[in-house]
Design a protein around this motif. Structure first.
Motif, PDB file in Angstrom:
ATOM      1  N   ARG A   1       9.917 -11.872   2.815  1.00  0.00           N
ATOM      2  CA  ARG A   1      10.396 -10.568   2.587  1.00  0.00           C
ATOM      3  C   ARG A   1       9.054  -9.799   2.242  1.00  0.00           C
ATOM      4  O   ARG A   1       8.862  -8.502   2.888  1.00  0.00           O
ATOM      5  CB  ARG A   1      11.336 -10.568   1.478  1.00  0.00           C
ATOM      6  N   ASN A   2       7.929 -10.305   1.629  1.00  0.00           N
ATOM      7  CA  ASN A   2       6.992  -9.351   1.114  1.00  0.00           C
ATOM      8  C   ASN A   2       5.869  -9.240   2.277  1.00  0.00           C
ATOM      9  O   ASN A   2       5.812  -9.621   3.242  1.00  0.00           O
ATOM     10  CB  ASN A   2       6.357 -10.162  -0.033  1.00  0.00           C
ATOM     11  N   LEU A   3       5.187  -7.945   1.856  1.00  0.00           N
ATOM     12  CA  LEU A   3       4.069  -7.747   2.448  1.00  0.00           C
ATOM     13  C   LEU A   3       2.829  -8.930   2.270  1.00  0.00           C
ATOM     14  O   LEU A   3       3.011  -9.398   1.384  1.00  0.00           O
ATOM     15  CB  LEU A   3       3.576  -6.457   1.944  1.00  0.00           C
ATOM     16  N   THR A   4       1.998  -8.734   3.294  1.00  0.00           N
ATOM     17  CA  THR A   4       1.009  -9.871   2.985  1.00  0.00           C
ATOM     18  C   THR A   4       0.049  -9.792   1.877  1.00  0.00           C
ATOM     19  O   THR A   4      -0.700 -10.488   1.410  1.00  0.00           O
ATOM     20  CB  THR A   4       0.239  -9.837   4.351  1.00  0.00           C
ATOM     21  N   THR A   5       0.067  -8.307   1.417  1.00  0.00           N
ATOM     22  CA  THR A   5      -0.836  -7.688   0.246  1.00  0.00           C
ATOM     23  C   THR A   5      -0.201  -8.271  -0.979  1.00  0.00           C
ATOM     24  O   THR A   5      -0.797  -7.970  -2.043  1.00  0.00           O
ATOM     25  CB  THR A   5      -1.307  -6.605   0.507  1.00  0.00           C
ATOM     26  N   GLU A   6       1.186  -8.639  -1.092  1.00  0.00           N
ATOM     27  CA  GLU A   6       1.800  -8.962  -2.401  1.00  0.00           C
ATOM     28  C   GLU A   6       1.479 -10.070  -2.759  1.00  0.00           C
ATOM     29  O   GLU A   6       1.019 -11.156  -1.974  1.00  0.00           O
ATOM     30  CB  GLU A   6       3.271  -8.526  -2.173  1.00  0.00           C
ATOM     31  N   THR A   7       1.911 -10.275  -4.123  1.00  0.00           N
ATOM     32  CA  THR A   7       1.948 -11.757  -4.655  1.00  0.00           C
ATOM     33  C   THR A   7       3.376 -12.156  -5.000  1.00  0.00           C
ATOM     34  O   THR A   7       3.885 -11.649  -6.010  1.00  0.00           O
ATOM     35  CB  THR A   7       0.907 -11.702  -5.829  1.00  0.00           C
ATOM     36  N   PRO A   8       3.599 -13.287  -4.453  1.00  0.00           N
ATOM     37  CA  PRO A   8       3.090 -13.980  -3.413  1.00  0.00           C
ATOM     38  C   PRO A   8       3.256 -13.477  -2.155  1.00  0.00           C
ATOM     39  O   PRO A   8       3.914 -12.600  -1.888  1.00  0.00           O
ATOM     40  CB  PRO A   8       3.999 -15.404  -3.303  1.00  0.00           C
ATOM     41  N   PRO A   9       2.145 -13.640  -1.154  1.00  0.00           N
ATOM     42  CA  PRO A   9       2.162 -12.943   0.225  1.00  0.00           C
ATOM     43  C   PRO A   9       3.314 -13.259   0.978  1.00  0.00           C
ATOM     44  O   PRO A   9       3.515 -14.457   1.061  1.00  0.00           O
ATOM     45  CB  PRO A   9       0.798 -13.187   0.781  1.00  0.00           C
ATOM     46  N   GLY A  10       3.624 -12.307   1.781  1.00  0.00           N
ATOM     47  CA  GLY A  10       4.565 -12.666   2.812  1.00  0.00           C
ATOM     48  C   GLY A  10       3.719 -12.985   4.111  1.00  0.00           C
ATOM     49  O   GLY A  10       2.572 -12.922   3.830  1.00  0.00           O
ATOM     50  N   THR A  11       4.366 -13.304   5.093  1.00  0.00           N
ATOM     51  CA  THR A  11       3.789 -13.393   6.546  1.00  0.00           C
ATOM     52  C   THR A  11       3.586 -12.225   7.256  1.00  0.00           C
ATOM     53  O   THR A  11       4.111 -11.209   6.957  1.00  0.00           O
ATOM     54  CB  THR A  11       4.541 -14.574   7.409  1.00  0.00           C
ATOM     55  N   ARG A  12       2.939 -12.263   8.289  1.00  0.00           N
ATOM     56  CA  ARG A  12       2.686 -11.390   9.049  1.00  0.00           C
ATOM     57  C   ARG A  12       3.980 -10.854   9.856  1.00  0.00           C
ATOM     58  O   ARG A  12       3.805  -9.517  10.193  1.00  0.00           O
ATOM     59  CB  ARG A  12       1.468 -11.552  10.335  1.00  0.00           C
ATOM     60  N   ALA A  13       4.817 -11.681   9.756  1.00  0.00           N
ATOM     61  CA  ALA A  13       6.240 -11.216  10.704  1.00  0.00           C
ATOM     62  C   ALA A  13       7.220 -11.092   9.513  1.00  0.00           C
ATOM     63  O   ALA A  13       8.438 -11.165   9.678  1.00  0.00           O
ATOM     64  CB  ALA A  13       6.590 -12.115  11.417  1.00  0.00           C
ATOM     65  N   SER A  14       7.111 -10.877   8.058  1.00  0.00           N
ATOM     66  CA  SER A  14       7.797 -10.743   7.367  1.00  0.00           C
ATOM     67  C   SER A  14       8.526  -9.289   7.231  1.00  0.00           C
ATOM     68  O   SER A  14       8.227  -8.555   8.029  1.00  0.00           O
ATOM     69  CB  SER A  14       7.386 -10.840   5.674  1.00  0.00           C
ATOM     70  N   ALA A  15       9.890  -9.354   6.771  1.00  0.00           N
ATOM     71  CA  ALA A  15      10.685  -8.168   6.859  1.00  0.00           C
ATOM     72  C   ALA A  15      10.232  -6.952   6.585  1.00  0.00           C
ATOM     73  O   ALA A  15      10.043  -5.991   7.410  1.00  0.00           O
ATOM     74  CB  ALA A  15      11.892  -8.363   5.997  1.00  0.00           C
ATOM     75  N   ASN A  16       9.114  -6.769   5.463  1.00  0.00           N
ATOM     76  CA  ASN A  16       8.588  -5.442   5.088  1.00  0.00           C
ATOM     77  C   ASN A  16       7.401  -5.096   5.989  1.00  0.00           C
ATOM     78  O   ASN A  16       7.057  -4.100   6.235  1.00  0.00           O
ATOM     79  CB  ASN A  16       8.240  -5.584   3.855  1.00  0.00           C
ATOM     80  N   GLU A  17       6.676  -6.101   6.522  1.00  0.00           N
ATOM     81  CA  GLU A  17       5.678  -6.106   7.480  1.00  0.00           C
ATOM     82  C   GLU A  17       6.073  -5.595   8.700  1.00  0.00           C
ATOM     83  O   GLU A  17       5.641  -4.827   9.401  1.00  0.00           O
ATOM     84  CB  GLU A  17       4.726  -7.523   7.572  1.00  0.00           C
TER      85      GLU A  17
ATOM     86  N   GLU B   1      -9.675 -23.606  -1.993  1.00  0.00           N
ATOM     87  CA  GLU B   1     -10.619 -24.707  -2.453  1.00  0.00           C
ATOM     88  C   GLU B   1     -11.294 -25.364  -1.373  1.00  0.00           C
ATOM     89  O   GLU B   1     -12.345 -26.093  -1.219  1.00  0.00           O
ATOM     90  CB  GLU B   1      -9.651 -25.870  -3.096  1.00  0.00           C
ATOM     91  N   ALA B   2     -10.516 -25.205  -0.169  1.00  0.00           N
ATOM     92  CA  ALA B   2     -11.141 -25.717   1.082  1.00  0.00           C
ATOM     93  C   ALA B   2     -12.095 -24.784   1.724  1.00  0.00           C
ATOM     94  O   ALA B   2     -12.858 -24.812   2.930  1.00  0.00           O
ATOM     95  CB  ALA B   2     -10.182 -26.085   2.193  1.00  0.00           C
ATOM     96  N   GLY B   3     -12.424 -23.688   1.274  1.00  0.00           N
ATOM     97  CA  GLY B   3     -13.401 -22.567   1.770  1.00  0.00           C
ATOM     98  C   GLY B   3     -12.610 -21.705   2.675  1.00  0.00           C
ATOM     99  O   GLY B   3     -13.398 -21.203   3.678  1.00  0.00           O
ATOM    100  N   CYS B   4     -11.165 -21.613   2.860  1.00  0.00           N
ATOM    101  CA  CYS B   4     -10.585 -20.988   3.886  1.00  0.00           C
ATOM    102  C   CYS B   4      -9.417 -19.701   3.461  1.00  0.00           C
ATOM    103  O   CYS B   4      -9.663 -19.795   2.134  1.00  0.00           O
ATOM    104  CB  CYS B   4      -9.696 -21.965   4.559  1.00  0.00           C
ATOM    105  N   GLU B   5      -9.298 -18.911   4.266  1.00  0.00           N
ATOM    106  CA  GLU B   5      -8.647 -17.686   3.614  1.00  0.00           C
ATOM    107  C   GLU B   5      -7.345 -17.603   4.516  1.00  0.00           C
ATOM    108  O   GLU B   5      -7.132 -18.356   5.665  1.00  0.00           O
ATOM    109  CB  GLU B   5      -9.250 -16.290   4.026  1.00  0.00           C
ATOM    110  N   PRO B   6      -6.183 -16.878   4.081  1.00  0.00           N
ATOM    111  CA  PRO B   6      -4.815 -17.021   5.079  1.00  0.00           C
ATOM    112  C   PRO B   6      -5.528 -16.375   6.375  1.00  0.00           C
ATOM    113  O   PRO B   6      -6.198 -15.536   6.613  1.00  0.00           O
ATOM    114  CB  PRO B   6      -4.118 -15.796   4.103  1.00  0.00           C
ATOM    115  N   ALA B   7      -4.558 -16.965   7.367  1.00  0.00           N
ATOM    116  CA  ALA B   7      -4.981 -16.643   8.848  1.00  0.00           C
ATOM    117  C   ALA B   7      -5.147 -14.859   9.120  1.00  0.00           C
ATOM    118  O   ALA B   7      -5.706 -14.823   9.852  1.00  0.00           O
ATOM    119  CB  ALA B   7      -4.026 -17.249   9.824  1.00  0.00           C
ATOM    120  N   TRP B   8      -4.405 -14.324   8.276  1.00  0.00           N
ATOM    121  CA  TRP B   8      -4.356 -12.773   8.430  1.00  0.00           C
ATOM    122  C   TRP B   8      -5.403 -12.242   7.668  1.00  0.00           C
ATOM    123  O   TRP B   8      -5.247 -10.855   7.481  1.00  0.00           O
ATOM    124  CB  TRP B   8      -2.824 -12.360   8.448  1.00  0.00           C
TER     125      TRP B   8
END
Length: 575
Positions: A253-269, A565-572
């Motif tokens: 449901r959430n936007l990708t900028t919220e906590t916890p983040p939604g996905t790029r295809a979440s309802a609000n996105e 911890e792995a030096g990665c960011e979310p894909a979006w």
């Protein structure tokens, strides 16, 4: 992992199972509670196509639970498969278009050519396609029905945003109570209720029903195993290359900028994209501010007023839709709100015998047609880095197998029978298909349905491998049929095959390949060990490692800490 069978050569593998074009002159009547249905001969069996099991989910019924269909007068001439449910598609020049229609809730029934002396077991197929693509019409149940004396039912269900939308406007009842946004699962439950009430008219036994599906279809099989509302509607379950790719409600449901983040295809996105697309907002900031001011009723009315193409268009640019689309969700309404794997381990599920498995090279389906792995510009494939190609498939496919089988089977109390599909007897000249495709995602489907004929896949299914693959197909159909009849695949329908032991007695799986079938004990590996192996593999690029970690720590809620911890960011990140 829930991506559609839509790319290149293996896209045609789904067509290999599509309803065969045959002369249909004999009329065969079945009397359902809604009216008479005319059937027709189909490849040694009988078939009834495009039977409505629910009303059209359009207008005020968009984002509503399925309703009973209207009865019809006269007879329904069920001689053509129904239209697919609405889904994103593309023209030859890459332009976006809508495939299918929202009015799509139909099913197809296949029965042996001769009426049996007693009701036959029923097998209800749930198609794959990432829960945003696919169609029941792509799968011809004629040969499976005829060979195994079963009734095969293939079902359409709502896809993408029409089947799965988890915004409060769709998941809040008039009295303010929570309801599910998993309309596709409600469709599947409605189809099983239709089977319970009507399958006897086609020669089926409503008290002996097996649900089976592949990829997202298998994900939905697992969801039905969890759903209390589906209790009693099926007696056995088969999951081919499925998994618990199920999200938390905030992630869906959430936007990708919220906590916890939604996905790029979440309802609000998606709503943000729709508001900008509809000219109601000029920017993302404007759209998110407008969402805060809209009542749930206003938002729902506005979205119900949008046409099918407008709603699907924001999904067309989602390059990772198979992972990011919120479909099966831990909503606490239709399905448990707790982690679904833990819930299975508690024993609180629809305990039926299960047959579950995966393919050895699941990931190669997508790699083979990805220009970052293979250059097809000359007309022949040039694999850019064979070591990287092998490594990416190895880690993705091992994690897929872990999710689909190895982590799940020990949690199940009811009998479970596990397999791995290894067939890769494709020709190696002029294209090295065994290396390029191997036993990739979806390749077992033609073997299960016994249908290999389709334009575009002759390079894989040819005269040289015909004898071996037909023998393997006969064996797989025999096991699937025996399981549908009794709940135990045993030594197949004719008791002439290798005896397939249950997981509970052997902690092993049956390996399907050309030649004698074998039993292989499952290695004792954890998810953490598999992820660590990927992160430490020098054959991979840093981007490969991060994407593997992202995709395999996405459900039920993205593991931001592990990524950091792995030096990665979310894909979006940064989009």
């Amino acid at each position: 992992m829930r991506r559609a069978l839509s790319a290149g050569l293996l896209a045609a593998a789904a067509t290999a199972c599509s309803t065969s074009t045959v002369e249909r002159t004999q009329v065969i009547d079945a009397v359902t509670e809604y009216g008479v249905v005319h059937g027709h001969p189909s490849d040694g069996a009988r078939a009834w196509f495009a039977i409505p099991y629910a009303a059209a989910p359009v207008d005020d019924l968009r984002w509503e639970p399925p309703q009973h269909p209207q009865a019809w007068t006269g007879a329904l001439n069920a001689d053509q498969p129904g239209q697919p449910c609405a889904q994103p598609g593309y023209e030859e020049d890459g332009a976006f278009k809508v495939l299918g229609f929202e009015d799509c809730l139909t099913l197809n029934v296949y029965a042996p050519a001769e009426t049996a002396d007693k009701p036959l077991p029923v097998m209800v197929w749930i198609h794959g396609g990432g829960n945003y693509a696919g169609s029941a019409a792509e799968y011809d149940g004629s040969r499976l029905a005829a060979a195994q004396d079963v009734i095969v039912v293939t079902v359409n269900y709502r896809l993408g945003p029409f089947g799965w939308f988890h915004h409060e406007a769709m998941t809040t009842a008039d009295d303010g109570s929570a309801r599910t946004g998993q309309f596709a699962l409600l469709d599947l439950i409605a189809s099983l209720e239709w089977v319970e009430a009507n399958i006897g008219a086609f020669g089926g036994d409503a008290d002996n029903v097996t649900i089976f599906g592949e990829s997202a279809g298998a994900q939905n099989v697992y969801a039905l195993v969890l759903a209390k509302r589906a209790a009693g509607l099926f007696d056995k379950a088969i999951a081919e290359s499925g998994g618990f790719w199920n999200m938390s409600l905030p992630q869906a449901r959430n936007l990708t900028t919220e906590t916890p983040p939604g996905t790029r295809a979440s309802a609000n996105e998606i709503i943000v994209d729709l508001l900008i697309q509809d000219g109601r907002a000029d920017s993302r900031a404007d759209a998110t501010a407008l969402i805060e001011t809209m009542s749930q009723d206003d938002l729902l009315d506005w979205m119900r007023g949008l046409d099918t193409e407008s709603i699907l268009r924001p999904y067309a640019d989602q390059h990772d839709l198979g992972y990011d689309l919120p479909s099966v969700v831990q909503d606490g309404v239709l399905l448990p709100k707790t982690d679904h794997r833990a819930h299975i381990a508690s024993g609180d599920y629809n305990q039926v015998p299960m047959l579950i498995g995966s393919n050895r090279n699941e990931q190669k389906l997508w790699q083979a047609f990805d220009p970052s792995f293979v250059d097809w510009s000359s007309g022949a494939p040039d694999i850019l880095d064979r070591n990287r190609y092998t490594a990416v498939d190895q880690h993705y496919s091992n994690l897929w197998t872990f999710d689909a089988v190895d982590d799940l089977a020990p949690r199940l109390d009811a009998p479970v029978f596990a397999y791995r599909f290894d067939w890769d007897e494709q020709p190696s000249q002029p294209v090295d298909w065994p290396f390029l495709m191997g036993s990739s995602h979806g390749l077992e489907i033609p073997f299960v349905f016994g249908t290999f004929e389709a334009s575009g896949i002759e390079d894989i299914f040819n005269d040289d491998n015909e004898a071996g693959r037909l023998t393997l197909s006969d064996a797989m159909m025999s096991y699937w049929g025996a399981f549908a009849h009794t709940g135990d695949p045993g030594a197949g329908a004719d008791s002439g095959l290798t005896d397939w032991p249950s997981w509970q007695t052997s902690q092993s799986k049956l390996i399907f390949d050309t030649g004698p079938l074998s039993i292989e004990r499952v290695p004792d590996e954890s998810r953490e060990q598999l992820l660590d192996a990927a992160l430490g593999d020098t054959r991979l690029t840093d981007a490969d490692r991060c994407l593997i970690l992202h995709h395999n720590s996405l459900y039920p809620s993205l593991d931001i800490k592990r990524l950091a911890e792995a030096g990665c960011e979310p894909a979006w990140a940064g989009e």
